[in-house]
Design an enzyme around this catalytic site. Structure first.
Site, PDB file in Angstrom:
ATOM      1  N   HIS A 130      -1.395  19.845  -9.308  1.00  0.00           N
ATOM      2  CA  HIS A 130      -2.624  19.468  -8.605  1.00  0.00           C
ATOM      3  C   HIS A 130      -2.240  18.575  -7.427  1.00  0.00           C
ATOM      4  CE1 HIS A 130      -6.476  18.030  -7.568  1.00  0.00           C
ATOM      5  NE2 HIS A 130      -6.283  16.813  -8.038  1.00  0.00           N
TER       6      HIS A 130
ATOM      7  N   CYS B 130     -10.526  17.731 -11.438  1.00  0.00           N
ATOM      8  CA  CYS B 130      -9.317  18.336 -10.853  1.00  0.00           C
ATOM      9  C   CYS B 130      -8.560  19.220 -11.840  1.00  0.00           C
ATOM     10  CB  CYS B 130      -8.412  17.252 -10.299  1.00  0.00           C
ATOM     11  SG  CYS B 130      -9.217  16.385  -8.952  1.00  0.00           S
TER      12      CYS B 130
ATOM     13  N   ASN C  23      -6.973  16.755  -1.187  1.00  0.00           N
ATOM     14  CA  ASN C  23      -7.342  17.038  -2.583  1.00  0.00           C
ATOM     15  C   ASN C  23      -8.616  17.889  -2.584  1.00  0.00           C
ATOM     16  OD1 ASN C  23      -8.153  17.039  -5.227  1.00  0.00           O
ATOM     17  ND2 ASN C  23      -7.877  14.838  -5.548  1.00  0.00           N
TER      18      ASN C  23
HETATM   19  N1  ACO Z   1      -6.260   3.068   5.010  1.00  0.00           N
HETATM   20  C1  ACO Z   1      -5.711   1.840   5.038  1.00  0.00           C
HETATM   21  N2  ACO Z   1      -5.727   1.026   3.975  1.00  0.00           N
HETATM   22  C2  ACO Z   1      -6.285   1.470   2.841  1.00  0.00           C
HETATM   23  C3  ACO Z   1      -6.868   2.741   2.744  1.00  0.00           C
HETATM   24  C4  ACO Z   1      -6.833   3.553   3.888  1.00  0.00           C
HETATM   25  N3  ACO Z   1      -7.349   4.793   3.907  1.00  0.00           N
HETATM   26  N4  ACO Z   1      -7.349   2.908   1.506  1.00  0.00           N
HETATM   27  C5  ACO Z   1      -7.083   1.788   0.837  1.00  0.00           C
HETATM   28  N5  ACO Z   1      -6.448   0.911   1.640  1.00  0.00           N
HETATM   29  C6  ACO Z   1      -5.993  -0.431   1.327  1.00  0.00           C
HETATM   30  C7  ACO Z   1      -6.755  -1.059   0.204  1.00  0.00           C
HETATM   31  O1  ACO Z   1      -7.966  -1.634   0.645  1.00  0.00           O
HETATM   32  C8  ACO Z   1      -5.764  -2.084  -0.282  1.00  0.00           C
HETATM   33  O2  ACO Z   1      -5.830  -3.198   0.564  1.00  0.00           O
HETATM   34  P1  ACO Z   1      -5.688  -4.676  -0.041  1.00  0.00           P
HETATM   35  O3  ACO Z   1      -4.311  -4.728  -0.627  1.00  0.00           O
HETATM   36  O4  ACO Z   1      -5.872  -5.528   1.165  1.00  0.00           O
HETATM   37  O5  ACO Z   1      -6.770  -4.808  -1.064  1.00  0.00           O
HETATM   38  C9  ACO Z   1      -4.396  -1.409  -0.061  1.00  0.00           C
HETATM   39  O6  ACO Z   1      -4.647  -0.360   0.896  1.00  0.00           O
HETATM   40  C10 ACO Z   1      -3.813  -0.772  -1.299  1.00  0.00           C
HETATM   41  O7  ACO Z   1      -4.840  -0.034  -1.968  1.00  0.00           O
HETATM   42  P2  ACO Z   1      -4.553   0.736  -3.317  1.00  0.00           P
HETATM   43  O8  ACO Z   1      -5.824   1.311  -3.839  1.00  0.00           O
HETATM   44  O9  ACO Z   1      -3.752  -0.148  -4.206  1.00  0.00           O
HETATM   45  O10 ACO Z   1      -3.619   1.905  -2.760  1.00  0.00           O
HETATM   46  P3  ACO Z   1      -2.787   2.938  -3.581  1.00  0.00           P
HETATM   47  O11 ACO Z   1      -1.378   2.843  -3.201  1.00  0.00           O
HETATM   48  O12 ACO Z   1      -3.123   2.895  -5.046  1.00  0.00           O
HETATM   49  O13 ACO Z   1      -3.322   4.316  -2.998  1.00  0.00           O
HETATM   50  C11 ACO Z   1      -4.771   6.116  -3.705  1.00  0.00           C
HETATM   51  C12 ACO Z   1      -4.685   4.675  -3.161  1.00  0.00           C
HETATM   52  C13 ACO Z   1      -4.166   7.031  -2.671  1.00  0.00           C
HETATM   53  C14 ACO Z   1      -6.238   6.475  -3.944  1.00  0.00           C
HETATM   54  C15 ACO Z   1      -3.960   6.218  -5.028  1.00  0.00           C
HETATM   55  O14 ACO Z   1      -4.330   5.157  -5.874  1.00  0.00           O
HETATM   56  C16 ACO Z   1      -4.181   7.517  -5.755  1.00  0.00           C
HETATM   57  O15 ACO Z   1      -3.727   8.564  -5.333  1.00  0.00           O
HETATM   58  N6  ACO Z   1      -4.812   7.481  -6.946  1.00  0.00           N
HETATM   59  C17 ACO Z   1      -4.945   8.678  -7.802  1.00  0.00           C
HETATM   60  C18 ACO Z   1      -5.908   9.702  -7.248  1.00  0.00           C
HETATM   61  C19 ACO Z   1      -6.037  10.844  -8.248  1.00  0.00           C
HETATM   62  O16 ACO Z   1      -5.071  11.345  -8.779  1.00  0.00           O
HETATM   63  N7  ACO Z   1      -7.279  11.222  -8.568  1.00  0.00           N
HETATM   64  C20 ACO Z   1      -7.474  12.230  -9.619  1.00  0.00           C
HETATM   65  C21 ACO Z   1      -7.924  13.499  -9.102  1.00  0.00           C
HETATM   66  S1  ACO Z   1      -9.419  13.390  -8.150  1.00  0.00           S
HETATM   67  C22 ACO Z   1     -10.694  14.146  -9.085  1.00  0.00           C
HETATM   68  O17 ACO Z   1     -10.582  14.379 -10.240  1.00  0.00           O
HETATM   69  C23 ACO Z   1     -11.977  14.429  -8.367  1.00  0.00           C
END
Ligand code: ACO
Length: 331
Positions: free
Chosen positions: A256, A116, A286
């Site tokens: 980003h 990214c 993204n």
């Molecule tokens: N729908 C419903 N529930 C979901 C979903 C979904 N799509 N996805 C995950 N959940 C659930 C999980 O299973 C979890 O359930 P549990 O508590 O029963 O285990 C709960 O939601 C919370 O999951 P988390 O992973 O803790 O959710 P979080 O708030 O962290 O959000 C996300 C996830 C959006 C991926 C976030 O962590 C994020 O944005 N991370 C950074 C992404 C990023 O910046 N990437 C870098 C760039 S990408 C690249 O370089 C290619």
């Protein structure tokens, strides 16, 4: 003594037509529009569905648009850099294929893989060739078909990514505008938090890697979130400090677009108001290396000469950085 600077003189973007909405994703995996919207800010994303089309097809549209907008002939382009993690092939470089598709006969071209942060890495690399006087016209694009490595049965990743391409033309200027400063960083300890497990030299493609879903994006979301939220803000504040920029001097933050919560946290640390932040994550999700130029393209008409613009990114690797740009033209 005034120095040659690399100025962005044109911006263009391209997104495929097909829209994949949260509502449709609700029918594909166990998710809800409410979860996706509150946790990420994304409402829909674009998908390149046509068989046999790749990132180069998206990128070629951007190059054509940049040539047309800037009144530049393809023969005049010296260098094309394509940031991508979704190349058409492992080799040759997607940039080579885009150059062929758009008739860049006098250019050399290569890809940069910095996830990214790819656009920022590429922009800073390209600017060196302009600043040292070697080249006059360099194109930098981010082109991604993220859908090719997205597992549409995995709710934790399939809601996040979309396909798009966008980019800029860089030209020399003696005006005090263009790429003013940059901070780029890498931390390889992040490798296994966000990567594609199979298909590389360590784990070549096999029946086993395919059966194990190892050609899809693997992301430990929370781990990545923690790094992203601090690192992106750290370098953005650092670049403001060392260029004596107060929040009121910054016209735009161009972050980003991975997660609205990361964007909000970065803007808060910088003291930037939400109306000074380019955000289009709700429409495209993204798109990895395409997000930042895609924002510049959509906001181009609102950008004015001498605007101070901070670009900021965080991505797989880990890679991150920020670039201070003084905008070079009124639209
Ligand atoms: N729908 C419903 N529930 C979901 C979903 C979904 N799509 N996805 C995950 N959940 C659930 C999980 O299973 C979890 O359930 P549990 O508590 O029963 O285990 C709960 O939601 C919370 O999951 P988390 O992973 O803790 O959710 P979080 O708030 O962290 O959000 C996300 C996830 C959006 C991926 C976030 O962590 C994020 O944005 N991370 C950074 C992404 C990023 O910046 N990437 C870098 C760039 S990408 C690249 O370089 C290619």
């Amino acid at each position: 003594m005034s120095q040659i600077k690399a100025a962005i003189t044109a911006v263009h973007g391209y997104v495929p037509e097909f829209v994949l909405s949260n509502e449709v994703l609700e029918t594909m995996v166990d998710t809800t529009d409410e979860w996706i919207t509150t946790r990420t800010g994304i409402k829909e994303r674009r998908i390149l569905r046509e068989k046999g089309k790749g990132s180069s097809d998206l990128g070629a549209e951007v190059v054509k648009g940049l040539l047309e907008k800037s009144g530049t002939h393809a023969d005049e382009i010296d260098l094309l850099i394509c940031a991508t993690v979704t190349p058409d092939f492992a080799f040759p470089a997607t940039a080579n294929i885009i150059a062929e598709k758009t008739g860049l006969r006098n250019a050399w071209s290569f890809d940069i893989n910095a996830a990214c942060s790819g656009f920022l890495y590429s922009l800073v690399t390209a600017s060196q060739f302009i600043e040292n006087g070697k080249y006059k016209k360099v194109m930098v694009i981010g082109a991604e078909k993220m859908s090719m490595m997205t597992d549409y049965t995995d709710r934790t990743t399939c809601v996040l990514f979309g396909d798009a391409a966008a980019g800029v033309l860089l030209e020399p200027t003696m005006d005090n505008v263009g790429i003013m400063d940059s901070i780029l960083r890498t931390d390889g300890s992040g490798t296994f938090h966000l990567y594609q497990k199979g298909g590389g030299a360590v784990k070549p493609a096999s029946f086993r890697t395919i059966a194990g879903g190892e050609h899809f994006i693997y992301q430990e979301g929370q781990q990545v979130f923690k790094f992203a939220v601090t690192r992106m803000a750290d370098v953005s504040v650092e670049i403001m400090d060392r260029n004596n920029l107060k929040s009121e001097n910054v016209a735009w933050l161009v972050p980003h677009q991975a997660n609205l919560r990361i964007i909000d946290a970065t803007a808060r640390r910088m003291g930037i108001n939400k109306d000074q932040v380019m955000i289009n994550i709700e429409k495209y999700g993204n798109t990895t290396s395409a997000t930042i130029p895609l924002c510049l393209w959509e906001w181009e008409k609102k950008l004015n000469k001498d605007d101070n613009v901070i670009l900021a990114a965080f991505g797989g690797g880990f890679t991150w950085g920020s670039v201070y740009v003084k905008w070079a033209y009124d639209s």
